[in-house]
Design a protein around this motif. Sequence first.
Motif, PDB file in Angstrom:
ATOM      1  N   GLY A 180       0.817  -1.208   0.000  1.00  0.00           N
ATOM      2  CA  GLY A 180       0.000   0.000   0.000  1.00  0.00           C
ATOM      3  C   GLY A 180       0.849   1.256   0.000  1.00  0.00           C
ATOM      4  O   GLY A 180       1.999   1.255  -0.441  1.00  0.00           O
ATOM      5  N   GLU A 181       0.283   2.314   0.524  1.00  0.00           N
ATOM      6  CA  GLU A 181       0.978   3.598   0.547  1.00  0.00           C
ATOM      7  C   GLU A 181       2.005   3.623   1.668  1.00  0.00           C
ATOM      8  O   GLU A 181       1.666   3.441   2.837  1.00  0.00           O
ATOM      9  N   ARG A 227       3.032   4.524  -3.535  1.00  0.00           N
ATOM     10  CA  ARG A 227       2.250   3.279  -3.638  1.00  0.00           C
ATOM     11  C   ARG A 227       2.562   2.636  -4.981  1.00  0.00           C
ATOM     12  O   ARG A 227       2.294   3.215  -6.028  1.00  0.00           O
TER      13      ARG A 227
END
Length: 308
Positions: free
Chosen positions: A29-30, A127
């Motif tokens: 993810g981020e 990301r």
Amino acid sequence: MTERETMTERETMTDEELHELAVKQTALGEVRGVPAADPVNVPMIRHWLTAMGDANPVYLERGLAPPAMAQVWTMPGLARREKDRSPVDDMLAALDDNGYTGVVATNCEQTYRRYLRVGERLTSATRFSGLAGPKRTALGVGYFATWHITWYTEDDEPVADMLFRILKFRPAKKESLPPYPLQPAINQDTAFFWEGAERGELRIQCCADCGELRHPPGPLCPHCRSAERTYTLATGTGTLFSYVVHHHPPVPGRETPFVVGVVELPEGVRIVGNVVDCPIEEVEIGMPLRVTYRAMDDRLVLPMWRPE
């Protein structure tokens, strides 16, 4: 042992393993980076405006940064630290290890939510969002890697976003050319000219004192006798001043007949070179020409002239 060390020892991964790594990096993810080393500041804005030729006074008058500078504030520079790494780094390193060392940017889409203000300190968050390939392209077989970056203020406000996509490809193996038999004599007076040809630049020697141009290059200025010299870049255009068609005797490394011309440059000097990409019967004095560069072997690039 880190993921990077594991890949280095193993050296190569299968296409399936590359995609598995891509899935793993996407699943992260981020990932937030560290805050920028410096806040948004006036000196850097001024440098940017000068470099871009942007004369809009609103930025410096109101203490605002051009939106396109978003990425500037969080660039780590040469002293990149381990804590600056993002999910993209391991993916790109794995592609490098597998021979996909060529890189070309294909997409860059930026979205700006508001102007940045002097004094704000940004943090970037990355990301990784996808790996496509292997695909056959004009550059070679490669992978398209895509990621997103969002920039946040210290108050956790997103202020800019960027989608970035690159092609990582395996460069085609360059076939070695046989040595060209007619090598020029390269010395301290002429080296600059041949270095320029390798870079696609037509360099004309220039007196560093009086500014007089001269070709062929020499150690002394014929105008003021100064030994100080530099060079200028010619536009690469000219007109055919005179020429001969060489039929005989045979020339090593060349097919006869071929045209050797004296080209008059708008800068005021003349240069000798082959006229190419033109039927011999169509060559005529006064015709406009443009320089082109031909690799004769792995070391020598010759400037030649084709019709404008």
